[in-house]
Write an enzyme that holds these catalytic residues in place. Structure first.
Site, PDB file in Angstrom:
ATOM      1  N   GLU A 118       0.820  -1.223   0.000  1.00 57.72           N
ATOM      2  CA  GLU A 118       0.000   0.000   0.000  1.00 57.72           C
ATOM      3  C   GLU A 118       0.847   1.263   0.000  1.00 57.72           C
ATOM      4  O   GLU A 118       0.401   2.311  -0.450  1.00 57.72           O
ATOM      5  CB  GLU A 118      -0.930   0.023   1.225  1.00 57.72           C
ATOM      6  CG  GLU A 118      -2.201  -0.763   0.997  1.00 57.72           C
ATOM      7  CD  GLU A 118      -3.235  -0.579   2.101  1.00 57.72           C
ATOM      8  OE1 GLU A 118      -3.050   0.254   3.003  1.00 57.72           O
ATOM      9  OE2 GLU A 118      -4.242  -1.302   2.047  1.00 57.72           O
ATOM     10  N   HIS A 121       8.876 -26.755  -0.094  1.00 58.10           N
ATOM     11  CA  HIS A 121       8.256 -27.941  -0.698  1.00 58.10           C
ATOM     12  C   HIS A 121       7.068 -27.579  -1.574  1.00 58.10           C
ATOM     13  O   HIS A 121       6.303 -28.442  -1.985  1.00 58.10           O
ATOM     14  CB  HIS A 121       7.859 -28.921   0.402  1.00 58.10           C
ATOM     15  CG  HIS A 121       9.044 -29.377   1.194  1.00 58.10           C
ATOM     16  ND1 HIS A 121       9.723 -30.542   0.941  1.00 58.10           N
ATOM     17  CD2 HIS A 121       9.726 -28.756   2.205  1.00 58.10           C
ATOM     18  CE1 HIS A 121      10.757 -30.641   1.768  1.00 58.10           C
ATOM     19  NE2 HIS A 121      10.775 -29.561   2.554  1.00 58.10           N
ATOM     20  N   LYS A 163     -13.110   0.654  -2.349  1.00 54.29           N
ATOM     21  CA  LYS A 163     -14.174   0.903  -1.364  1.00 54.29           C
ATOM     22  C   LYS A 163     -15.329   1.649  -2.030  1.00 54.29           C
ATOM     23  O   LYS A 163     -16.506   1.321  -1.836  1.00 54.29           O
ATOM     24  CB  LYS A 163     -13.634   1.723  -0.185  1.00 54.29           C
ATOM     25  CG  LYS A 163     -12.727   0.954   0.778  1.00 54.29           C
ATOM     26  CD  LYS A 163     -12.318   1.840   1.966  1.00 54.29           C
ATOM     27  CE  LYS A 163     -11.350   1.148   2.915  1.00 54.29           C
ATOM     28  NZ  LYS A 163     -10.866   1.980   4.001  1.00 54.29           N
TER      29      LYS A 163
HETATM   30  O1  PA5 Z   1      -3.425   1.204   5.812  1.00 54.31           O
HETATM   31  C1  PA5 Z   1      -4.540   1.631   5.589  1.00 54.31           C
HETATM   32  O2  PA5 Z   1      -4.810   2.854   5.663  1.00 54.31           O
HETATM   33  C2  PA5 Z   1      -5.691   0.711   5.207  1.00 54.31           C
HETATM   34  O3  PA5 Z   1      -5.278  -0.595   5.014  1.00 54.31           O
HETATM   35  C3  PA5 Z   1      -6.739   0.730   6.310  1.00 54.31           C
HETATM   36  O4  PA5 Z   1      -6.136   0.353   7.512  1.00 54.31           O
HETATM   37  C4  PA5 Z   1      -7.916  -0.198   5.994  1.00 54.31           C
HETATM   38  O5  PA5 Z   1      -8.458   0.085   4.737  1.00 54.31           O
HETATM   39  C5  PA5 Z   1      -8.996  -0.046   7.074  1.00 54.31           C
HETATM   40  O6  PA5 Z   1      -9.425   1.295   7.155  1.00 54.31           O
HETATM   41  P1  PA5 Z   1     -10.191   1.827   8.418  1.00 54.31           P
HETATM   42  O7  PA5 Z   1      -9.297   1.711   9.597  1.00 54.31           O
HETATM   43  O8  PA5 Z   1     -10.518   3.240   8.082  1.00 54.31           O
HETATM   44  O9  PA5 Z   1     -11.419   0.974   8.579  1.00 54.31           O
END
Ligand code: PA5
Length: 377
Positions: free
Chosen positions: A257, A278, A367
Site C-alpha cells: 500500500e 516444498h 471501497k
Molecule cells: O493502511 C490503511 O490505511 C488501510 O489498510 C486501512 O487500515 C484499511 O483500509 C482499514 O481502514 P479503516 O481503519 O478506516 O477501517
C-alpha cells in the site's frame, strides 16, 4: 538492534533529506511516536486491558488492513498466555467467516474492540453490527455498551459518532498516523495488552530503533530501490518461523500500500520456510529471475539455522539476490525494533521511488466501487 548484511554506500545527504521530509509529513506521526508516546493514553490502555481480561473470555477484534494486521502479527508470533483469547472478525466479507467467529464466541463472556480509523469501512461495519446485536442479546443494552471499545478518529466518522452517543470507551487513531503505520498506537496496543503481550517492552524496542534503525533501514531501502530499477520487480520476504506468517502479511500490506502507486514499486510476496520450500522452492531456485529474496532472520534453533544457511547459498547460486535482515531477539523488544525498522525502510523506499508512502488511493477506489454496487442492490 536490527542488522542488514549489506556492504553498500548510501547517499547520506539524500537520506537526511528524506528523513526530514518524513518528519514534516502530515502523516509522519509514527516517525517519532515511540519516543513521544502519550503516557496518559498508555496508562488508560493498560487499565482497560485489565478490565477486559477480568470480565471476558474473548475479546473480538473487529477491523481490516492496518486496523488488524499488526496486532494479529504479534499475537500469533509471540503466542502470549492471557486467559482472554483474541478473536478476529470484520477482515473479509465472507458470511462463513463471520458465522464461524460468532459461533466460536458462543455463550462465553466477551467484549468487542471495533477498530476503524475512517469509521466507515464496510467489512468491520457489518461484523460489528452482528457482534453488537449479540452483546445486547446477552447482556442488555446498558451492560453491552460497557463491553464495547471503539478505536477510531478523534472527531469524525460514523463509528466516532455512535461511540459518543452510546458512551463507549474510546481510543484515538491519531490524525497523523495512517492504518498500516498504526500498530504502536491504541489500534495495536489495546488488543496486544489484553492478549498478554508486554507492551512496555514492545515500545522500548521501537524507541531504541528510532535512532539505531536509521542506517540499516536506509541501506535496505537503497538496495531494494536499486534492485527494483534493475527490473527485480518482486520481493519475497522469507521467514523460517511459521508463527510469523501474519508478520509477513503485515509486511505485504505495509510495502504494497505504501509503494504500489503511479505504476511504481516492488510487489511484496512472502514465504515460510522450510514449509514452502516444498511448494515454492522449485520456483525460487530455478524459475523466472525477476525476484529477490529478503530473509528475516529470527533467532531460531540450530537445525532451522542450517536451513537458513542452505537456502542462502542455494538461492544465491540460483541467481537470486538474497538480502538478510537480522532480528535481535524473538520477543516483544525484538519485534518492536523490527516494526519500526520496516516502517522506516518502507517510507524511505517509497520516497526513493518518488511516491507518497502514506496514502492509498487504490484502496479507496475499491471501497467506492463496492459502495456503489451495494447501493444498486
Ligand atoms: O493502511 C490503511 O490505511 C488501510 O489498510 C486501512 O487500515 C484499511 O483500509 C482499514 O481502514 P479503516 O481503519 O478506516 O477501517
Amino acid at each position: 538492534m536490527v542488522t542488514v548484511n549489506l556492504n553498500l554506500e548510501i547517499d547520506e545527504k539524500k537520506v537526511a533529506e528524506i528523513l526530514k521530509d518524513i518528519a514534516r509529513d502530515k502523516m509522519g506521526g509514527w516517525f517519532e511516536l515511540p519516543k513521544k508516546y502519550d503516557m496518559g493514553e498508555f496508562a488508560k490502555i493498560k487499565e482497560v486491558a485489565k478490565k477486559i481480561q477480568d470480565e471476558s473470555e474473548y475479546l473480538v477484534c473487529i477491523g481490516i488492513g492496518g486496523s488488524y494486521l499488526g496486532h494479529r502479527a504479534l499475537i500469533e508470533a509471540l503466542r502470549p498466555k492471557s486467559a482472554t483469547k483474541i478473536i478476529y472478525a470484520g477482515n473479509s466479507l465472507s458470511r462463513k467467516e463471520l458465522d464461524f467467529a460468532l459461533e466460536k464466541v458462543g455463550d462465553h463472556d466477551f467484549s468487542v474492540n471495533v477498530i476503524s480509523k475512517s469509521g466507515t469501512t464496510l467489512e468491520p461495519a457489518i461484523a460489528f453490527s452482528e457482534f453488537k446485536k449479540k452483546l445486547i442479546e446477552k447482556y442488555g443494552e446498558e451492560a453491552a455498551n460497557e463491553r464495547i471499545y471503539a478505536t477510531t478518529d478523534a472527531k469524525v466518522g460514523a463509528l466516532h459518532d455512535e461511540a459518543v452517543a452510546n458512551n463507549w470507551v474510546r481510543f484515538v487513531v491519531p490524525d497523523n498516523i495512517g492504518g498500516r503505520y498504526s500498530v504502536l498506537t491504541a489500534v495495536g496496543l489495546l488488543p496486544l495488552a489484553v492478549a498478554g503481550i508486554d507492551v512496555d517492552k514492545l515500545l522500548e524496542g521501537a524507541a531504541s530503533a528510532v535512532e539505531e534503525a536509521v542506517l540499516p533501514a536506509a541501506k535496505y531501502a537503497f538496495m531494494r530501490y536499486a534492485l527494483g530499477k534493475k527490473n527485480y520487480d518482486t520481493e519475497v520476504f522469507a521467514s523460517f518461523e511459521p508463527a510469523t506468517r501474519y508478520f509477513n502479511e503485515w509486511l505485504k500490506q505495509l510495502f504494497g500500500e505504501s509503494e504500489g502507486k503511479n505504476k511504481q514499486g516492488i510487489f511484496p510476496a512472502a514465504v515460510i520456510y522450510s514449509t514452502d520450500l516444498h511448494s515454492l522452492g522449485q520456483f525460487m531456485q530455478d524459475g523466472r529471475r525477476n525476484l529477490f529474496e529478503t530473509i528475516i532472520n529470527y533467532p531460531t534453533d540450530e537445525l532451522n539455522m542450517k536451513v537458513v544457511q542452505a537456502v542462502k547459498v542455494a538461492h544465491a547460486e540460483g541467481g537470486i539476490p538474497v538480502l538478510d535482515i537480522g532480528v535481535s531477539s524473538y520477543d516483544e523488544k525484538g519485534f518492536g525494533e523490527l516494526i519500526y525498522f520496516f516502517e522506516l525502510a518502507c517510507a524511505v523506499s517509497a520516497k526513493l521511488f518518488g511516491v507518497n508512502p502514506f496514502d492509498q488511493p487504490g484502496v479507496e477506489a475499491y471501497k467506492n466501487e463496492l459502495k456503489k454496487l451495494m447501493a444498486e442492490g
